[in-house]
Design an enzyme around this catalytic site. Structure first.
Site, short mmCIF file in Angstrom:
data_model
loop_
_atom_site.label_atom_id
_atom_site.label_comp_id
_atom_site.label_asym_id
_atom_site.label_seq_id
_atom_site.Cartn_x
_atom_site.Cartn_y
_atom_site.Cartn_z
N ASP A 1 -5.51 3.13 13.77
CA ASP A 1 -6.23 2.05 13.07
C ASP A 1 -7.42 1.75 13.97
O ASP A 1 -7.83 2.63 14.77
CB ASP A 1 -5.30 0.83 12.87
N LYS B 1 0.83 -1.21 0.00
CA LYS B 1 0.00 0.00 0.00
C LYS B 1 0.86 1.25 0.00
O LYS B 1 0.65 2.17 -0.79
CB LYS B 1 -0.88 -0.03 1.26
N LYS C 1 3.28 -2.29 11.28
CA LYS C 1 1.96 -2.24 11.96
C LYS C 1 2.18 -2.67 13.40
O LYS C 1 3.10 -3.42 13.69
CB LYS C 1 0.98 -3.22 11.29
P1 NDP Z 1 -12.51 2.49 14.05
O1 NDP Z 1 -12.07 1.88 15.31
O2 NDP Z 1 -12.69 3.96 13.97
O3 NDP Z 1 -13.89 1.83 13.57
C1 NDP Z 1 -13.99 0.47 13.35
C2 NDP Z 1 -15.42 0.13 12.99
O4 NDP Z 1 -15.48 -1.22 12.54
C3 NDP Z 1 -16.36 0.26 14.17
O5 NDP Z 1 -17.63 0.60 13.71
C4 NDP Z 1 -16.31 -1.16 14.72
O6 NDP Z 1 -17.45 -1.50 15.51
C5 NDP Z 1 -16.27 -1.98 13.46
N1 NDP Z 1 -15.62 -3.25 13.73
C6 NDP Z 1 -14.39 -3.45 14.23
N2 NDP Z 1 -14.12 -4.75 14.37
C7 NDP Z 1 -15.23 -5.38 13.96
C8 NDP Z 1 -15.60 -6.74 13.87
N3 NDP Z 1 -14.75 -7.70 14.24
N4 NDP Z 1 -16.82 -7.03 13.37
C9 NDP Z 1 -17.68 -6.05 13.00
N5 NDP Z 1 -17.39 -4.75 13.07
C10 NDP Z 1 -16.19 -4.42 13.54
O7 NDP Z 1 -11.47 1.99 12.94
P2 NDP Z 1 -11.20 2.55 11.48
O8 NDP Z 1 -12.45 3.13 10.91
O9 NDP Z 1 -9.98 3.39 11.54
O10 NDP Z 1 -10.80 1.22 10.70
C11 NDP Z 1 -11.74 0.45 9.95
C12 NDP Z 1 -11.00 -0.40 8.92
O11 NDP Z 1 -10.25 0.47 8.04
C13 NDP Z 1 -9.95 -1.37 9.49
O12 NDP Z 1 -9.90 -2.51 8.67
C14 NDP Z 1 -8.64 -0.59 9.34
O13 NDP Z 1 -7.52 -1.46 9.31
C15 NDP Z 1 -8.89 0.09 8.01
N6 NDP Z 1 -8.07 1.25 7.71
C16 NDP Z 1 -8.03 2.33 8.55
C17 NDP Z 1 -7.28 3.44 8.22
C18 NDP Z 1 -7.27 4.68 9.06
O14 NDP Z 1 -6.65 5.65 8.64
N7 NDP Z 1 -7.92 4.72 10.21
C19 NDP Z 1 -6.46 3.47 6.99
C20 NDP Z 1 -6.65 2.33 6.14
C21 NDP Z 1 -7.41 1.27 6.51
P3 NDP Z 1 -17.36 -1.45 17.11
O15 NDP Z 1 -17.39 0.00 17.46
O16 NDP Z 1 -18.54 -2.21 17.57
O17 NDP Z 1 -16.06 -2.10 17.48
O1 2IT Z 2 -4.10 0.63 7.40
C1 2IT Z 2 -3.65 1.79 7.27
O2 2IT Z 2 -3.20 2.20 6.20
C2 2IT Z 2 -3.72 2.69 8.43
N1 2IT Z 2 -4.26 2.29 9.47
C3 2IT Z 2 -3.13 4.06 8.37
C4 2IT Z 2 -1.64 4.00 8.53
C5 2IT Z 2 -0.94 5.32 8.65
O3 2IT Z 2 0.27 5.28 8.91
O4 2IT Z 2 -1.56 6.38 8.49
#
Ligand code: NDP
Ligand code: 2IT
Length: 446
Positions: free
Chosen positions: A166, A114, A126
């Site tokens: 994350d 990525k 990570k």
């Molecule tokens: P948050 O913690 O802000 O939100 C996660 C969301 O996903 C919540 O609504 C949570 O529900 C739900 N969730 C988590 N685990 C589960 C599960 N096992 N089953 C069902 N729902 C689940 O995280 P992010 O929004 O930052 O991350 C979401 C995804 O995006 C992840 O896969 C992460 O790796 C990916 N990501 C994030 C980035 C970032 O910049 N933040 C960048 C790139 C990818 P609940 O509140 O009930 O736990």
């Molecule tokens: O999965 C991802 O790309 C992230 N959680 C963000 C990583 C970062 O360094 O901003």
């Protein structure tokens, strides 16, 4: 070719058989990248992929902390430093009770590809912990973050390893982690990204992953003369990525029908507008409540306990929650109900068989390592701004984000174009591989 792939996977499996998520991520990359390696003399016979699946370093440590009742608690902390061929290790921290080495190695491995796709100079890493911030007070989260950083600080640095957020790690946690790092090192540096804008953060970083995922969907649709206007969109999750994916969809006049959390999903047939989304942000980010509250407030919406949103008819699906949340049967149902575009906001949200069905049905399918790269891309821009001691405007950062997402889309086409179909999965894997492999070859066997 299958023999080469099987021999490779057997060798990797020998050391990692107890790590199913990591093996899943490696198998997915191997099936598209190994045929390319075999066809190119400069890469063939050098065991480059075998070197890439072995982390350069894994750090595991005890994280003791005291809860509000005075009891001593212990969690496990990790940092997987996967690959530094093209820049310092870069990638998020996940705090969730499911966190283990397999999950962090899969995430770190995906991150290497990525980060290469963003074209910015960032290697892959990570980390995280099996700590669950959900039922904890702010003071408990702070004490945990301070204990976590008391070990991690000696392994990271603005030119060595730059963590970010994350799942379970947002602005609050980054603040506590940064405060402790600064205190221990007596240095104010860009060692973490996702910081608050008044203390070194970048505008648009909170929005970047969600916006980028939607920009990628838009790029895929624009290539065939279509766009997101009036499209019905399913979004899973209701955290950082889901919220800003929803916001961008609404800005582009698409109709967002669902959001979810680990307890269930809500379906609003009228569509989630900006006012309703603001309410979601309040219940999730401020009150830290369940998404079911949405259906208590908006009576036309229905809450489905312990279910995922993929049974609702749609044109576009944006999985923004977690890994393996779209199974084979979910994919079949999505396709049957008219879904023709999937842009992954989460990391590895579709299972291998789900992806197979998307390809067979010629769905515009974007793998997370391409479509969710906007988050880490703006992290890279945050690092650049920290080094410059300067801040760009919202518009400047958003323009750069849009351009990076378009460039990633176009490199996926370079390596993934097939007759009548673009295989974005293959394109993303090979484009990411080439950049890292070239750097590794130039740097020798290290
Ligand atoms: P948050 O913690 O802000 O939100 C996660 C969301 O996903 C919540 O609504 C949570 O529900 C739900 N969730 C988590 N685990 C589960 C599960 N096992 N089953 C069902 N729902 C689940 O995280 P992010 O929004 O930052 O991350 C979401 C995804 O995006 C992840 O896969 C992460 O790796 C990916 N990501 C994030 C980035 C970032 O910049 N933040 C960048 C790139 C990818 P609940 O509140 O009930 O736990
Ligand atoms: O999965 C991802 O790309 C992230 N959680 C963000 C990583 C970062 O360094 O901003």
């Amino acid at each position: 070719m299958n023999k080469v792939i099987n021999e490779f996977l057997n060798e990797v499996n020998r050391r990692n058989s107890h790590e199913p998520e990591f093996m899943q991520a490696v198998s997915e990359v191997a099936s598209t990248v190994l045929p390319y390696i075999v066809s190119k003399k400069i890469y063939h016979g050098k065991n480059i992929l075998l070197r890439m699946v072995e982390p350069e370093r894994v750090i595991m440590f005890r994280v003791p902390w005291v809860d509000d009742s005075g009891e001593i608690r212990v969690n496990r902390g990790y940092r997987v430093e996967m690959n530094s061929a093209i820049g310092p290790y870069k990638g998020g921290l996940r705090f969730h009770k499911s966190v283990n080495l397999s999950i962090l190695k899969f995430l770190a491995f995906e991150q290497v590809f990525k980060n290469a796709l963003t074209t910015l100079p960032m290697g892959g890493g990570k980390g995280g912990s099996d700590f669950d911030p959900k039922d904890k007070s702010d003071a408990e989260v702070m004490r945990f973050c301070q204990s976590f950083m008391t070990e991690l600080f000696r392994h990271i640095g603005p030119n060595r390893d730059i963590p970010a957020g994350d799942i379970g790690v947002g602005g609050r946690e980054i603040g506590f982690l940064f405060g402790q790092y600064k205190k221990l090192k007596n240095e104010f540096t860009g060692v973490l990204t996702g910081k608050g804008v008044s203390w070194g953060g970048s505008l648009i970083r909170p929005e970047a992953t969600g916006y980028g995922t939607v920009y990628f969907a838009q790029n895929m649709l624009e290539r065939v003369g279509d766009n997101l206007e009036n499209k019905q969109v399913l979004i899973s999750g209701s955290g950082n990525v889901a919220q800003y994916a929803a916001e961008k969809c609404i800005m582009l006049n698409a109709k967002v029908l669902t959001l979810s959390d680990s307890s269930g999903f809500i379906h609003d047939p009228d569509g989630i507008d900006i006012e309703k989304l603001n309410y979601v942000m309040k219940i999730k980010n401020v009150e830290r409540q369940r998404i079911s509250k949405y259906a208590d407030k908006y009576s036309q919406a229905k809450y489905y306990h312990n279910q995922k949103p993929w049974s609702i008819p749609c044109h576009v699906a944006l999985p923004c929650a977690t890994e393996n949340e779209i199974t084979e049967s979910n994919a079949k149902e999505l396709i049957l109900n008219g879904c023709f575009c999937v842009s992954e906001g989460a990391n590895m949200p579709s299972t291998p068989t789900a992806i197979k069905h998307f390809h067979q049905a010629k769905v515009f399918y974007a793998p997370g390592k391409a479509s969710n790269a906007g988050g880490v891309a703006v992290s890279g821009l945050e690092m650049a701004q920290n080094s410059l001691r300067y801040n760009w405007t919202r518009e400047e950062v958003d323009l750069r984000l849009k351009k990076i997402m378009k460039d990633i889309h176009d490199s996926c086409i370079v390596y993934g174009k097939q007759k009548n179909y673009v295989n974005y999965e293959k394109g993303a894997n090979i484009a990411g591989f080439v950049k890292v492999a070239d750097a590794m070859l130039a740097q020798g066997v290290v």
